[in-house]
Write a protein that holds these residues in place. Structure first.
Motif, PDB file in Angstrom:
ATOM      1  N   GLN A   2       0.838  -1.187   0.000  1.00 55.84           N
ATOM      2  CA  GLN A   2       0.000   0.000   0.000  1.00 55.84           C
ATOM      3  C   GLN A   2       0.882   1.249   0.000  1.00 55.84           C
ATOM      4  O   GLN A   2       1.955   1.280   0.612  1.00 55.84           O
ATOM      5  N   ALA A   3       0.452   2.294  -0.700  1.00 56.42           N
ATOM      6  CA  ALA A   3       1.219   3.542  -0.746  1.00 56.42           C
ATOM      7  C   ALA A   3       1.326   4.140   0.650  1.00 56.42           C
ATOM      8  O   ALA A   3       0.400   4.033   1.458  1.00 56.42           O
ATOM      9  N   ARG A   4       2.433   4.762   0.929  1.00 57.76           N
ATOM     10  CA  ARG A   4       2.625   5.426   2.218  1.00 57.76           C
ATOM     11  C   ARG A   4       1.757   6.680   2.285  1.00 57.76           C
ATOM     12  O   ARG A   4       1.654   7.426   1.323  1.00 57.76           O
ATOM     13  N   ASP A   5       1.178   6.916   3.439  1.00 54.38           N
ATOM     14  CA  ASP A   5       0.365   8.107   3.678  1.00 54.38           C
ATOM     15  C   ASP A   5       1.292   9.171   4.262  1.00 54.38           C
ATOM     16  O   ASP A   5       1.475   9.273   5.471  1.00 54.38           O
ATOM     17  N   ILE A  25       4.932   9.752   8.328  1.00 48.67           N
ATOM     18  CA  ILE A  25       4.080   8.719   7.717  1.00 48.67           C
ATOM     19  C   ILE A  25       2.977   8.389   8.716  1.00 48.67           C
ATOM     20  O   ILE A  25       3.246   8.136   9.888  1.00 48.67           O
ATOM     21  N   ARG A  26       1.739   8.398   8.224  1.00 47.66           N
ATOM     22  CA  ARG A  26       0.593   8.007   9.040  1.00 47.66           C
ATOM     23  C   ARG A  26       0.325   6.525   8.768  1.00 47.66           C
ATOM     24  O   ARG A  26       0.262   6.105   7.614  1.00 47.66           O
ATOM     25  N   SER A  27       0.193   5.744   9.855  1.00 49.43           N
ATOM     26  CA  SER A  27      -0.056   4.317   9.704  1.00 49.43           C
ATOM     27  C   SER A  27      -0.761   3.764  10.937  1.00 49.43           C
ATOM     28  O   SER A  27      -0.296   3.979  12.064  1.00 49.43           O
ATOM     29  N   GLY A  29      -3.280   4.484  12.795  1.00 49.11           N
ATOM     30  CA  GLY A  29      -3.640   5.363  13.900  1.00 49.11           C
ATOM     31  C   GLY A  29      -2.480   6.093  14.550  1.00 49.11           C
ATOM     32  O   GLY A  29      -2.663   6.801  15.540  1.00 49.11           O
ATOM     33  N   PHE A  30      -1.296   5.927  13.990  1.00 49.04           N
ATOM     34  CA  PHE A  30      -0.109   6.591  14.529  1.00 49.04           C
ATOM     35  C   PHE A  30       0.535   7.468  13.465  1.00 49.04           C
ATOM     36  O   PHE A  30       0.377   7.240  12.265  1.00 49.04           O
ATOM     37  N   LEU A  31       1.292   8.444  13.929  1.00 51.90           N
ATOM     38  CA  LEU A  31       2.068   9.320  13.066  1.00 51.90           C
ATOM     39  C   LEU A  31       3.532   9.155  13.454  1.00 51.90           C
ATOM     40  O   LEU A  31       3.911   9.419  14.597  1.00 51.90           O
ATOM     41  N   PHE A  32       4.341   8.689  12.514  1.00 51.34           N
ATOM     42  CA  PHE A  32       5.768   8.474  12.727  1.00 51.34           C
ATOM     43  C   PHE A  32       6.500   9.641  12.076  1.00 51.34           C
ATOM     44  O   PHE A  32       6.504   9.768  10.850  1.00 51.34           O
ATOM     45  N   VAL A  33       7.074  10.512  12.896  1.00 57.49           N
ATOM     46  CA  VAL A  33       7.690  11.744  12.405  1.00 57.49           C
ATOM     47  C   VAL A  33       9.203  11.581  12.343  1.00 57.49           C
ATOM     48  O   VAL A  33       9.836  11.191  13.329  1.00 57.49           O
ATOM     49  N   SER A  34       9.773  11.895  11.182  1.00 60.71           N
ATOM     50  CA  SER A  34      11.222  11.877  11.027  1.00 60.71           C
ATOM     51  C   SER A  34      11.854  12.884  11.973  1.00 60.71           C
ATOM     52  O   SER A  34      11.216  13.865  12.376  1.00 60.71           O
ATOM     53  N   GLY A  35      13.114  12.669  12.296  1.00 57.47           N
ATOM     54  CA  GLY A  35      13.826  13.598  13.158  1.00 57.47           C
ATOM     55  C   GLY A  35      13.810  15.008  12.584  1.00 57.47           C
ATOM     56  O   GLY A  35      14.052  15.205  11.399  1.00 57.47           O
ATOM     57  N   ARG A 127      -0.203  10.003  18.200  1.00 56.53           N
ATOM     58  CA  ARG A 127      -1.495   9.510  17.750  1.00 56.53           C
ATOM     59  C   ARG A 127      -1.912  10.349  16.534  1.00 56.53           C
ATOM     60  O   ARG A 127      -1.707  11.565  16.520  1.00 56.53           O
ATOM     61  N   ALA A 128      -2.490   9.698  15.550  1.00 58.19           N
ATOM     62  CA  ALA A 128      -2.984  10.413  14.382  1.00 58.19           C
ATOM     63  C   ALA A 128      -4.504  10.384  14.427  1.00 58.19           C
ATOM     64  O   ALA A 128      -5.106   9.308  14.475  1.00 58.19           O
ATOM     65  N   PRO A 129      -5.146  11.542  14.441  1.00 58.42           N
ATOM     66  CA  PRO A 129      -6.606  11.560  14.492  1.00 58.42           C
ATOM     67  C   PRO A 129      -7.211  10.846  13.293  1.00 58.42           C
ATOM     68  O   PRO A 129      -6.707  10.948  12.176  1.00 58.42           O
ATOM     69  N   GLU A 130      -8.260  10.094  13.542  1.00 56.67           N
ATOM     70  CA  GLU A 130      -8.931   9.380  12.461  1.00 56.67           C
ATOM     71  C   GLU A 130      -9.696  10.351  11.575  1.00 56.67           C
ATOM     72  O   GLU A 130     -10.214  11.363  12.045  1.00 56.67           O
ATOM     73  N   GLY A 131      -9.727  10.047  10.292  1.00 61.77           N
ATOM     74  CA  GLY A 131     -10.524  10.841   9.353  1.00 61.77           C
ATOM     75  C   GLY A 131      -9.903  12.153   8.958  1.00 61.77           C
ATOM     76  O   GLY A 131     -10.550  12.957   8.304  1.00 61.77           O
TER      77      GLY A 131
END
Length: 135
Positions: A2-5, A25-27, A29-35, A127-131
């Motif tokens: 799947q394409a990265r969000d 990258i959002r995945s 329900g989480f948001l992984f933020v680069s340094g 946490r990444a808000p849904e929607g």
């Protein structure tokens, strides 16, 4: 696959494309933020340590906002610091300006010898808000 969000903060997409990485990258329900470092708009380091730390947090907050999040949604923090023995007190007096109230996120601090001309970097998982679509 799947394409990265991917989440891009406003006005900095060219910088990330030039350096060949995603700011976040959002995945699941989480948001992984680069340094994030205290870079100016052109990507160069802010020379003053206090200003550099503030810029790093401002850059981080721009990514969080682009994802519909804020620092209140941060769960885990990793900071990297060049020469932490001499810089920790300067850095740590700025952190409360951005950190918010307890309960605080988890934290791992790492002393490093090199950060591409920077003295401080912050990486988070939030946490990444849904929607909320990436901007």
């Amino acid at each position: 696959m799947q394409a990265r969000d991917v989440v891009f903060p406003s006005g900095r997409q060219a910088l990330y494309e030039r350096n060949r990485y995603s700011p976040a990258i959002r995945s699941n329900g989480f948001l992984f933020v680069s340094g994030q470092v205290g870079s100016r708009e052109d990507g160069s380091p802010e020379p003053d340590l206090e200003a550099q730390v503030r810029r790093a947090f401002d850059n981080l907050n721009a990514i969080l906002a682009a994802a519909g999040s804020s620092f209140d949604d941060v769960i885990d923090v990793t900071i990297f610091m060049v020469d932490p023995a001499s810089k920790f007190e300067t850095v740590w007096k700025i952190v409360p300006e951005y950190w918010g109230q307890a309960p605080y996120p988890t934290l791992t601090g790492v002393g490093v010898t090199w950060l591409y001309g920077f003295d401080f970097e912050i990486k988070v998982i939030a946490r990444a808000p849904e929607g909320v679509a990436a901007r």
